[in-house]
Design a protein around this motif. Structure first.
Motif, PDB file in Angstrom:
ATOM      1  N   ASP A 193       0.822  -1.164  -0.091  1.00  0.00           N
ATOM      2  CA  ASP A 193      -0.013   0.074  -0.064  1.00  0.00           C
ATOM      3  C   ASP A 193       0.866   1.270  -0.025  1.00  0.00           C
ATOM      4  O   ASP A 193       0.731   2.206   1.010  1.00  0.00           O
ATOM      5  CB  ASP A 193      -1.002   0.015   1.442  1.00  0.00           C
ATOM      6  N   ILE A 194       1.754   1.106  -0.815  1.00  0.00           N
ATOM      7  CA  ILE A 194       2.755   2.262  -1.049  1.00  0.00           C
ATOM      8  C   ILE A 194       2.145   3.606  -1.986  1.00  0.00           C
ATOM      9  O   ILE A 194       1.948   3.134  -3.198  1.00  0.00           O
ATOM     10  CB  ILE A 194       4.296   2.072  -1.416  1.00  0.00           C
ATOM     11  N   LEU A 195       1.878   4.709  -1.495  1.00  0.00           N
ATOM     12  CA  LEU A 195       1.380   5.664  -2.260  1.00  0.00           C
ATOM     13  C   LEU A 195       2.372   6.939  -2.189  1.00  0.00           C
ATOM     14  O   LEU A 195       2.053   8.189  -2.530  1.00  0.00           O
ATOM     15  CB  LEU A 195       0.184   6.191  -1.660  1.00  0.00           C
ATOM     16  N   ALA A 196       3.486   6.927  -1.415  1.00  0.00           N
ATOM     17  CA  ALA A 196       4.619   8.165  -1.584  1.00  0.00           C
ATOM     18  C   ALA A 196       5.919   7.606  -1.496  1.00  0.00           C
ATOM     19  O   ALA A 196       6.126   6.549  -1.103  1.00  0.00           O
ATOM     20  CB  ALA A 196       4.270   8.972  -0.223  1.00  0.00           C
ATOM     21  N   VAL A 197       6.427   8.132  -2.045  1.00  0.00           N
ATOM     22  CA  VAL A 197       8.247   7.722  -2.237  1.00  0.00           C
ATOM     23  C   VAL A 197       9.056   9.008  -1.773  1.00  0.00           C
ATOM     24  O   VAL A 197       8.608  10.195  -1.771  1.00  0.00           O
ATOM     25  CB  VAL A 197       8.462   7.534  -3.582  1.00  0.00           C
ATOM     26  N   PRO A 198      10.065   8.646  -1.230  1.00  0.00           N
ATOM     27  CA  PRO A 198      10.586   7.466  -0.607  1.00  0.00           C
ATOM     28  C   PRO A 198       9.763   6.597   0.502  1.00  0.00           C
ATOM     29  O   PRO A 198       9.481   7.260   1.412  1.00  0.00           O
ATOM     30  CB  PRO A 198      12.087   7.574  -0.401  1.00  0.00           C
ATOM     31  N   SER A 199       9.706   5.485   0.482  1.00  0.00           N
ATOM     32  CA  SER A 199       9.009   4.806   1.366  1.00  0.00           C
ATOM     33  C   SER A 199      10.009   3.570   2.055  1.00  0.00           C
ATOM     34  O   SER A 199      10.612   2.840   1.360  1.00  0.00           O
ATOM     35  CB  SER A 199       7.573   3.966   1.017  1.00  0.00           C
ATOM     36  N   VAL A 200      10.423   3.842   3.272  1.00  0.00           N
ATOM     37  CA  VAL A 200      11.599   3.006   3.853  1.00  0.00           C
ATOM     38  C   VAL A 200      11.054   1.932   4.925  1.00  0.00           C
ATOM     39  O   VAL A 200      10.156   2.333   5.684  1.00  0.00           O
ATOM     40  CB  VAL A 200      12.600   3.889   4.494  1.00  0.00           C
ATOM     41  N   PHE A 201      11.540   0.589   4.458  1.00  0.00           N
ATOM     42  CA  PHE A 201      11.056  -0.187   5.582  1.00  0.00           C
ATOM     43  C   PHE A 201      12.133  -1.096   6.009  1.00  0.00           C
ATOM     44  O   PHE A 201      13.155  -1.062   5.317  1.00  0.00           O
ATOM     45  CB  PHE A 201      10.330  -1.507   4.681  1.00  0.00           C
ATOM     46  N   VAL A 202      12.171  -1.189   7.364  1.00  0.00           N
ATOM     47  CA  VAL A 202      13.368  -1.639   8.015  1.00  0.00           C
ATOM     48  C   VAL A 202      12.723  -2.982   8.754  1.00  0.00           C
ATOM     49  O   VAL A 202      11.955  -2.976   9.582  1.00  0.00           O
ATOM     50  CB  VAL A 202      14.074  -0.546   9.226  1.00  0.00           C
ATOM     51  N   ASN A 203      13.525  -4.048   8.388  1.00  0.00           N
ATOM     52  CA  ASN A 203      13.163  -5.371   8.882  1.00  0.00           C
ATOM     53  C   ASN A 203      11.764  -5.692   8.912  1.00  0.00           C
ATOM     54  O   ASN A 203      11.155  -6.312   9.827  1.00  0.00           O
ATOM     55  CB  ASN A 203      13.518  -5.447  10.320  1.00  0.00           C
ATOM     56  N   GLY A 204      11.324  -5.207   7.654  1.00  0.00           N
ATOM     57  CA  GLY A 204       9.796  -5.587   7.442  1.00  0.00           C
ATOM     58  C   GLY A 204       8.912  -4.641   7.697  1.00  0.00           C
ATOM     59  O   GLY A 204       7.797  -4.532   7.459  1.00  0.00           O
ATOM     60  N   GLU A 205       9.177  -3.585   8.751  1.00  0.00           N
ATOM     61  CA  GLU A 205       8.276  -2.641   9.091  1.00  0.00           C
ATOM     62  C   GLU A 205       8.429  -1.330   8.488  1.00  0.00           C
ATOM     63  O   GLU A 205       9.528  -0.924   8.524  1.00  0.00           O
ATOM     64  CB  GLU A 205       8.398  -2.655  10.779  1.00  0.00           C
ATOM     65  N   LEU A 206       7.418  -0.552   8.157  1.00  0.00           N
ATOM     66  CA  LEU A 206       7.453   0.707   7.929  1.00  0.00           C
ATOM     67  C   LEU A 206       8.317   1.584   8.591  1.00  0.00           C
ATOM     68  O   LEU A 206       8.063   2.012  10.057  1.00  0.00           O
ATOM     69  CB  LEU A 206       6.163   1.354   7.505  1.00  0.00           C
ATOM     70  N   PHE A 207       9.578   2.368   8.207  1.00  0.00           N
ATOM     71  CA  PHE A 207      10.302   3.141   8.943  1.00  0.00           C
ATOM     72  C   PHE A 207      10.135   4.588   8.778  1.00  0.00           C
ATOM     73  O   PHE A 207      10.231   5.306   9.836  1.00  0.00           O
ATOM     74  CB  PHE A 207      11.638   2.729   8.562  1.00  0.00           C
ATOM     75  N   GLY A 208       9.642   4.998   7.503  1.00  0.00           N
ATOM     76  CA  GLY A 208       9.446   6.224   7.350  1.00  0.00           C
ATOM     77  C   GLY A 208       9.100   6.684   5.837  1.00  0.00           C
ATOM     78  O   GLY A 208       9.447   5.617   5.096  1.00  0.00           O
ATOM     79  N   GLN A 209       8.528   7.815   5.658  1.00  0.00           N
ATOM     80  CA  GLN A 209       8.396   8.104   4.146  1.00  0.00           C
ATOM     81  C   GLN A 209       8.725   9.610   3.883  1.00  0.00           C
ATOM     82  O   GLN A 209       8.683  10.297   4.821  1.00  0.00           O
ATOM     83  CB  GLN A 209       6.840   8.289   4.017  1.00  0.00           C
ATOM     84  N   GLY A 210       9.168   9.946   2.822  1.00  0.00           N
ATOM     85  CA  GLY A 210       9.607  11.236   2.692  1.00  0.00           C
ATOM     86  C   GLY A 210      11.262  11.350   2.793  1.00  0.00           C
ATOM     87  O   GLY A 210      11.798  10.456   3.216  1.00  0.00           O
ATOM     88  N   ARG A 211      11.610  12.671   2.743  1.00  0.00           N
ATOM     89  CA  ARG A 211      12.821  13.066   3.105  1.00  0.00           C
ATOM     90  C   ARG A 211      13.375  12.776   4.456  1.00  0.00           C
ATOM     91  O   ARG A 211      12.431  12.915   5.169  1.00  0.00           O
ATOM     92  CB  ARG A 211      13.160  14.470   2.544  1.00  0.00           C
ATOM     93  N   MET A 212      14.416  11.870   4.577  1.00  0.00           N
ATOM     94  CA  MET A 212      15.017  11.699   5.732  1.00  0.00           C
ATOM     95  C   MET A 212      16.364  12.039   5.836  1.00  0.00           C
ATOM     96  O   MET A 212      17.065  11.665   4.841  1.00  0.00           O
ATOM     97  CB  MET A 212      14.590  10.291   6.057  1.00  0.00           C
ATOM     98  N   SER A 213      16.814  12.673   6.894  1.00  0.00           N
ATOM     99  CA  SER A 213      18.381  13.039   6.951  1.00  0.00           C
ATOM    100  C   SER A 213      19.076  12.093   7.661  1.00  0.00           C
ATOM    101  O   SER A 213      18.403  10.957   8.507  1.00  0.00           O
ATOM    102  CB  SER A 213      18.580  14.507   7.847  1.00  0.00           C
ATOM    103  N   LEU A 214      20.262  11.894   7.721  1.00  0.00           N
ATOM    104  CA  LEU A 214      21.343  10.823   8.295  1.00  0.00           C
ATOM    105  C   LEU A 214      20.990  10.751   9.969  1.00  0.00           C
ATOM    106  O   LEU A 214      20.915   9.887  10.691  1.00  0.00           O
ATOM    107  CB  LEU A 214      22.572  11.249   7.941  1.00  0.00           C
TER     108      LEU A 214
END
Length: 530
Positions: free
Chosen positions: A167-188
């Motif tokens: 159900d991804i409707l926005a990028v970037p979509s980040v998954f970590v170990n199978g779970e949604l980690f975050g969407q959109g711009r992310m800094s280090l």
């Protein structure tokens, strides 16, 4: 796969490799798979340190190319064809996997290396997204430093079944170990704060040790960059603190009205600005958000204090705030509930996710009509809804939109509600401002393009006067109501929010700040006089 000019440029970059890199391919019979194999062969032909192995049993997700360093155990994956904006991510992955130094400070590298929890990172992107490479490259650097971290960039267009299943409707979509980690711009820094407990506190403690600045610029957009350069050229201690360098310009693709430059993109302009700023030794502090500012009479050391949300405090003899503006929201029922689930604000980033679907653009200014024209080449249909009785865009854009078969334009339309099924957008409701009649449109995506809101909330408890619209009130020299504090750019009352105007205002505010410094002794001098 690569033309001769690109091969020559890439070969020059690959000459910086210091250790062997292996490209492990897991392919299928698709056209993308064939192109990925050709790309790997081209890359391997440019350096004796790069080899290619075929291992179709290695992954269930195909086509896939893993960039591996067998000595360190690092693995960086590209599912799909990493071209477009992501070609730079591939080049950097090759360099970092091959031992080329990573441009991070020693403390950050040590922090990443010390992470002891395995992280399997999957990043869903679109190749037209200008925000996605930044997130991909951050995680790729982490994977090159720490072999417990594995990363795979996934082109959503090539893996539509996965996009739909998650159900991804926005990028970037980040998954970590199978779970949604975050969407959109992310800094280090944001990423490390989530995966490393105590990271934010450590960073705030380091910032508290900073020596006072002569000029501290709050905000890293065009106005802030210009202000920092003009200040640093005076030979005074200059700093920039911002959430991200470049500000909103990072999200702008086509720039065609920057005098002397016929055409460029936001990311390219920002890269040039950052390079220019750092050439003067300016201290650039990112991933920090300002929370308040206190005047000299409110402090005990004679300096202005800029308080950050992280808890850190930066001190300065003068401050230039250039925090810019952000996209305005509709503020109607359903907008927040379906944000990143069909409600979007960046057509360049998220447009490809709505390929072949019906969409709407809210707003008939330049940004709205440009968005409609861009989307028309991807989606089935675009409906533009404009609140006023006529469009506000340039006539050349209006003419192009009117000539595009799959664009409809509705004026005097007030959006009243975003509709959805609990998981994603299914349509919107709008009111005809002439008749008062309510109408519904069946849609998969809604792109909001209705102007800007100044990023001035952090000043609401300060002595800096804001206008009724929330803009910082300034005089002809860029001075605010608080002595020693100046402002420039889209966050101020200056009309016409344009990059070139913001740069000029930043220069003016910086010159005014320098004039303030030479007319007012530093706190140390005051103490000596006492």
């Amino acid at each position: 796969m690569l033309d001769q000019a690109m091969k020559q440029q890439l070969q020059s970059y690959l000459s910086n490799l210091k250790s062997d890199v292996q490209l492990r391919l897991s392919l299928d019979d698709s056209d993308t798979g064939s192109k990925l194999a050709a790309l790997a062969a081209d890359i391997a032909s440019l350096s004796s340190l790069i080899s290619v192995v075929r291992d179709d049993s290695h992954s269930e997700r195909k086509p896939l190319m893993l960039v591996e360093n067998l000595e360190t155990g690092s693995a960086i994956g590209f599912a799909g064809l990493p071209m477009g904006h992501e070609f730079t991510s591939l080049v950097l992955a090759l360099l970092h996997s091959g031992g080329h130094p990573i441009k991070l400070d020693d403390d950050t590298i040590a922090q990443i290396a010390a992470l002891d929890t395995p992280l399997n990172v999957e990043i869903f992107i679109s190749l037209s997204c200008q925000n996605c490479p930044e997130v991909v490259q951050v995680f790729n650097m982490m994977a090159a430093i720490n072999p417990l971290i594995t990363v795979t960039m996934i082109d959503g267009a090539a893996f539509q079944d996965e996009v739909k299943a998650r159900d991804i409707l926005a990028v970037p979509s980040v998954f970590v170990n199978g779970e949604l980690f975050g969407q959109g711009r992310m800094s280090l820094a944001e990423i490390l704060d989530k995966v490393d407990s105590g990271a934010a506190e450590k960073r705030a403690a380091r910032l508290n040790q900073q020596a006072p600045f002569d000029v501290l610029v709050v905000g890293g957009g065009p106005a802030g960059a210009s202000a920092a350069i003009y200040a640093a050229r005076k030979g005074i201690r200059t700093g920039v603190v911002a959430e991200r360098f470049g500000g909103q310009v990072q999200d702008t693709m086509a720039i065609e009205n920057f005098i002397s430059v016929k055409t460029t993109t936001g990311p390219k302009l920002v890269a040039s600005l950052e390079e220019h700023v750092k050439e003067y030794g300016v201290e650039v502090i990112t991933e920090q958000r300002a929370a308040n500012i206190k005047g000299v009479e409110e402090t005990t050391d004679g300096y202005l204090h800029v308080e950050l949300e992280s808890g850190a405090v930066l001190k300065a003899r003068s401050v230039i705030t250039s925090t810019g503006a952000r996209w305005r929201e509709m503020k109607v029922p359903g907008e927040q509930a379906y944000r990143n689930k069909g409600v979007a604000y960046c057509p360049h980033c998220d447009g490809p996710l709505f390929k072949g679907k019906r969409t709407a653009v809210i707003g008939g200014g330049n940004s709205g009509i440009e968005a409609a024209i861009d989307l028309a080449g991807i989606v089935e249909h675009v409906t533009v809804l404009e609140f006023a009785d006529s469009l506000r865009a340039d006539q050349v854009l209006i003419d192009k939109a009117n000539a595009t078969a799959n664009i409809d334009i509705i004026t005097l339309a007030e959006t009243t509600q975003v509709l959805g099924d609990g998981e994603r957008v299914t349509g919107l409701e709008y009111r005809d401002r002439n008749s008062g009649e309510l109408h519904r449109l069946e849609l998969a995506g809604i792109f909001v393009q209705i102007g800007l809101v100044p990023n001035s909330e952090w000043l609401k408890d300060s002595q800096v006067t804001l206008s009724a619209r929330g803009e910082i009130e300034i005089d002809a020299r860029g001075a605010t109501s608080l002595e020693g504090v100046f402002a420039a750019g889209d966050v101020t009352t200056v009309p016409y929010k344009q990059i070139i105007i913001a740069m000029g205002e930043g220069a003016k505010a910086s010159l005014a700040a320098f004039d303030h410094l030479i007319r007012n002794p530093a706190p140390v001098a005051q103490a000596e006089l006492a």
